[in-house]
Motif scaffolding. Structure first.
Motif, PDB file in Angstrom:
ATOM      1  N   ILE A 283      -3.886   9.596   9.840  1.00  0.00           N
ATOM      2  CA  ILE A 283      -2.740   8.608   9.576  1.00  0.00           C
ATOM      3  C   ILE A 283      -3.073   7.479   8.741  1.00  0.00           C
ATOM      4  O   ILE A 283      -4.312   6.883   8.811  1.00  0.00           O
ATOM      5  CB  ILE A 283      -1.890   8.039  10.681  1.00  0.00           C
ATOM      6  CG1 ILE A 283      -0.605   7.321  10.087  1.00  0.00           C
ATOM      7  CG2 ILE A 283      -2.578   6.993  11.450  1.00  0.00           C
ATOM      8  CD1 ILE A 283       0.320   6.839  11.189  1.00  0.00           C
ATOM      9  N   VAL A 284      -2.765   6.999   7.579  1.00  0.00           N
ATOM     10  CA  VAL A 284      -3.055   5.886   6.792  1.00  0.00           C
ATOM     11  C   VAL A 284      -3.141   4.730   7.457  1.00  0.00           C
ATOM     12  O   VAL A 284      -2.297   4.438   8.366  1.00  0.00           O
ATOM     13  CB  VAL A 284      -2.130   5.645   5.647  1.00  0.00           C
ATOM     14  CG1 VAL A 284      -2.467   4.295   5.107  1.00  0.00           C
ATOM     15  CG2 VAL A 284      -2.503   6.509   4.706  1.00  0.00           C
ATOM     16  N   SER A 285      -4.275   3.838   7.641  1.00  0.00           N
ATOM     17  CA  SER A 285      -4.292   2.646   8.608  1.00  0.00           C
ATOM     18  C   SER A 285      -4.532   1.145   7.747  1.00  0.00           C
ATOM     19  O   SER A 285      -5.354   1.437   6.665  1.00  0.00           O
ATOM     20  CB  SER A 285      -5.527   2.826   9.652  1.00  0.00           C
ATOM     21  OG  SER A 285      -5.780   1.727  10.330  1.00  0.00           O
ATOM     22  N   VAL A 286      -3.830   0.135   8.159  1.00  0.00           N
ATOM     23  CA  VAL A 286      -4.103  -1.071   7.819  1.00  0.00           C
ATOM     24  C   VAL A 286      -4.655  -1.980   8.765  1.00  0.00           C
ATOM     25  O   VAL A 286      -4.590  -3.210   8.591  1.00  0.00           O
ATOM     26  CB  VAL A 286      -3.121  -1.595   6.897  1.00  0.00           C
ATOM     27  CG1 VAL A 286      -2.643  -0.726   5.675  1.00  0.00           C
ATOM     28  CG2 VAL A 286      -1.733  -1.550   7.731  1.00  0.00           C
TER      29      VAL A 286
ATOM     30  N   LYS B 187       0.991  -1.361  -0.127  1.00  0.00           N
ATOM     31  CA  LYS B 187      -0.176   0.070  -0.195  1.00  0.00           C
ATOM     32  C   LYS B 187       0.962   1.325  -0.008  1.00  0.00           C
ATOM     33  O   LYS B 187       1.926   1.401   0.663  1.00  0.00           O
ATOM     34  CB  LYS B 187      -0.931  -0.009   1.444  1.00  0.00           C
ATOM     35  CG  LYS B 187      -1.922   1.091   1.127  1.00  0.00           C
ATOM     36  CD  LYS B 187      -3.163   0.741   2.192  1.00  0.00           C
ATOM     37  CE  LYS B 187      -4.048   1.634   1.909  1.00  0.00           C
ATOM     38  NZ  LYS B 187      -5.535   1.244   2.625  1.00  0.00           N
TER      39      LYS B 187
ATOM     40  N   PHE C 229       2.549   4.654   0.756  1.00  0.00           N
ATOM     41  CA  PHE C 229       2.859   5.372   1.805  1.00  0.00           C
ATOM     42  C   PHE C 229       2.363   6.808   1.813  1.00  0.00           C
ATOM     43  O   PHE C 229       2.548   7.241   0.820  1.00  0.00           O
ATOM     44  CB  PHE C 229       4.193   5.548   2.278  1.00  0.00           C
ATOM     45  CG  PHE C 229       4.657   4.310   3.239  1.00  0.00           C
ATOM     46  CD1 PHE C 229       4.798   4.364   4.573  1.00  0.00           C
ATOM     47  CD2 PHE C 229       4.828   3.240   2.585  1.00  0.00           C
ATOM     48  CE1 PHE C 229       5.056   3.209   5.446  1.00  0.00           C
ATOM     49  CE2 PHE C 229       5.170   1.844   3.149  1.00  0.00           C
ATOM     50  CZ  PHE C 229       5.572   2.168   4.671  1.00  0.00           C
ATOM     51  N   THR C 230       1.680   7.301   2.766  1.00  0.00           N
ATOM     52  CA  THR C 230       1.162   8.897   2.593  1.00  0.00           C
ATOM     53  C   THR C 230       1.495   9.477   3.702  1.00  0.00           C
ATOM     54  O   THR C 230       1.070   9.212   4.609  1.00  0.00           O
ATOM     55  CB  THR C 230      -0.340   8.921   2.275  1.00  0.00           C
ATOM     56  OG1 THR C 230      -0.573   8.186   0.993  1.00  0.00           O
ATOM     57  CG2 THR C 230      -0.762  10.315   1.911  1.00  0.00           C
TER      58      THR C 230
ATOM     59  N   SER D 285       1.165  12.104   6.635  1.00  0.00           N
ATOM     60  CA  SER D 285       0.286  12.576   7.478  1.00  0.00           C
ATOM     61  C   SER D 285       0.533  13.504   8.389  1.00  0.00           C
ATOM     62  O   SER D 285       1.722  13.297   9.098  1.00  0.00           O
ATOM     63  CB  SER D 285      -0.418  11.422   7.965  1.00  0.00           C
ATOM     64  OG  SER D 285      -1.417  11.846   9.069  1.00  0.00           O
TER      65      SER D 285
ATOM     66  N   GLU E  64       4.173   7.371   7.681  1.00  0.00           N
ATOM     67  CA  GLU E  64       3.854   6.428   8.687  1.00  0.00           C
ATOM     68  C   GLU E  64       2.466   5.470   8.207  1.00  0.00           C
ATOM     69  O   GLU E  64       1.702   6.298   7.417  1.00  0.00           O
ATOM     70  CB  GLU E  64       3.355   6.873   9.948  1.00  0.00           C
ATOM     71  CG  GLU E  64       4.750   7.529  10.779  1.00  0.00           C
ATOM     72  CD  GLU E  64       4.387   8.492  11.916  1.00  0.00           C
ATOM     73  OE1 GLU E  64       3.143   8.181  12.454  1.00  0.00           O
ATOM     74  OE2 GLU E  64       5.173   9.072  12.330  1.00  0.00           O
ATOM     75  N   ILE E  65       2.414   4.356   8.484  1.00  0.00           N
ATOM     76  CA  ILE E  65       1.031   3.518   8.224  1.00  0.00           C
ATOM     77  C   ILE E  65       0.659   2.761   9.598  1.00  0.00           C
ATOM     78  O   ILE E  65       1.653   2.365  10.099  1.00  0.00           O
ATOM     79  CB  ILE E  65       1.250   2.636   7.203  1.00  0.00           C
ATOM     80  CG1 ILE E  65       1.018   3.152   5.788  1.00  0.00           C
ATOM     81  CG2 ILE E  65       0.171   1.342   7.232  1.00  0.00           C
ATOM     82  CD1 ILE E  65       1.141   2.273   4.687  1.00  0.00           C
TER      83      ILE E  65
END
Length: 339
Positions: free
Chosen positions: A13-16, A2, A4-5, A7, A302-303
């Motif tokens: 923050i992008v979350s998985v 995925k 990285f973006t 934040s 960060e993810i």
């Protein structure tokens, strides 16, 4: 993987987290390694748990007491216990007794070499058994804190009080003492074989440039460094011990001397464990509040892999391809993330 973006705040923050396969291990966990497609979670006492990508778990008894030390080369895990035994576990889950200390002393540290050799320590004695079965021992001035094989040649680094010893087991009179006052607990060679770094009982790292044994001090931590991991290609050494991931630069011939480290992924919690991706400039970091983040070294993007609110993260590992991330906290709640 995925994208990285970056934040600006934790709320966006992008979350998985929804992609994580939850694993309830039912035991305290101290480390995790991959053997083939399965993650092997090492318990504090007696057992390991082999977990496949679907979360199916198989427990295997490996020691009759506490498991004190582990090392893995991806083909097997070597473990030392307070039962005085050195045990090997392979990808099939088969257990082999490799050695027993004649005095049944605790096996405080273990290490693995690419050619099949392995090493262990009990008290002040470090022992190496070659891939051909030849066994040699060396006594150092104080209790061994950590062991590591060099990436090239059969050379063993032994961390102990007031420094480290470099030993070629196949050469007589080949032990070289590298002094620095204090208690040295963990040890690692840089992947290019140019530097040796130890973690210390105080809140610091110490290093030596092996060409001339020049000292390298890496300080400024609020707590002890218990985890360190080399980035892909060995250009940086990521470490725990602060409320950010501290990454020391090792791309130049001087290593971190005269340079400031990168400070990534700050949280209001201390970094407890780090694991760099085997192929890309990405790391995973676990924190004292249970958070797990993936972080890009280039810009700190960060993810979120796991939210906070649990015991400290105790174990992190990538598989050899970098397509699976395994983690667990001290209580045995773990997870697998497929990328």
């Amino acid at each position: 993987m995925k994208e990285f973006t970056p934040s600006p705040d934790s709320a966006s923050i992008v979350s998985v987290t929804d992609r994580v396969k939850q694993v309830a291990l039912g035991m305290a966990v101290t480390s995790v390694h991959f053997l083939g497609p399965r993650a092997v979670f090492v318990g504090g006492e007696e057992n390991v748990a082999l977990v496949d990508s679907q979360g199916e778990t198989t427990k295997v008894a490996v020691h009759s007491g506490g498991i004190l030390s582990t090392a893995s080369d991806g083909k097997r895990i070597v473990m030392g216990g307070d039962d005085g035994k050195v045990i090997s576990l392979d990808a099939k889950g088969e257990v082999t007794l490799l050695a027993t200390d004649p005095k049944r002393r605790w096996i405080d540290a273990v290490a693995l070499h690419a050619d099949g050799a392995f090493a262990w320590s009990a008290g002040k004695t470090a022992t190496v058994k070659s891939g051909k079965g030849e066994e040699k021992s060396l006594e150092v001035p104080s209790t061994v804190g950590g062991l590591a094989f060099a990436p090239k040649g059969l050379r063993l680094a032994i961390a102990h009080y007031n420094g480290a010893t470099l030993w070629f087991p196949n050469m007589e009179g080949s032990a070289e003492f590298l002094p620095w006052a204090g208690s040295h607990l963990g040890v690692t060679f840089s992947p290019d074989n140019k530097f040796l770094v130890t973690t210390m009982h105080e809140a610091a790292l110490h290093g030596w440039r092996l060409a001339d044994n020049r000292h390298m001090r890496m300080t400024g931590y609020p707590g002890r460094v218990r985890s360190m991991s080399w980035s892909a290609g060995g250009r940086g050494l990521a470490t725990s011990g602060a409320d950010t991931v501290i990454v020391w630069p090792f791309a130049s011939k001087d290593g971190p001397m005269g340079k400031e480290p990168a400070m990534l992924a700050p949280l209001q919690a201390r970094v407890s464990v780090v694991a760099c991706h085997p192929k890309n400039d990405i790391l995973a970091a676990g924190y004292s509040d249970g958070t797990v983040l993936m972080v890009r070294l280039e810009d700190g993007a960060e993810i979120l892999v796991r939210r906070n609110g649990t015991p400290p993260v105790a174990a992190l590992a990538w598989n050899a391809k970098g397509t699976l991330l395994a983690f667990a906290d001290e209580s045995g709640d773990g997870g697998l993330l497929e990328l």
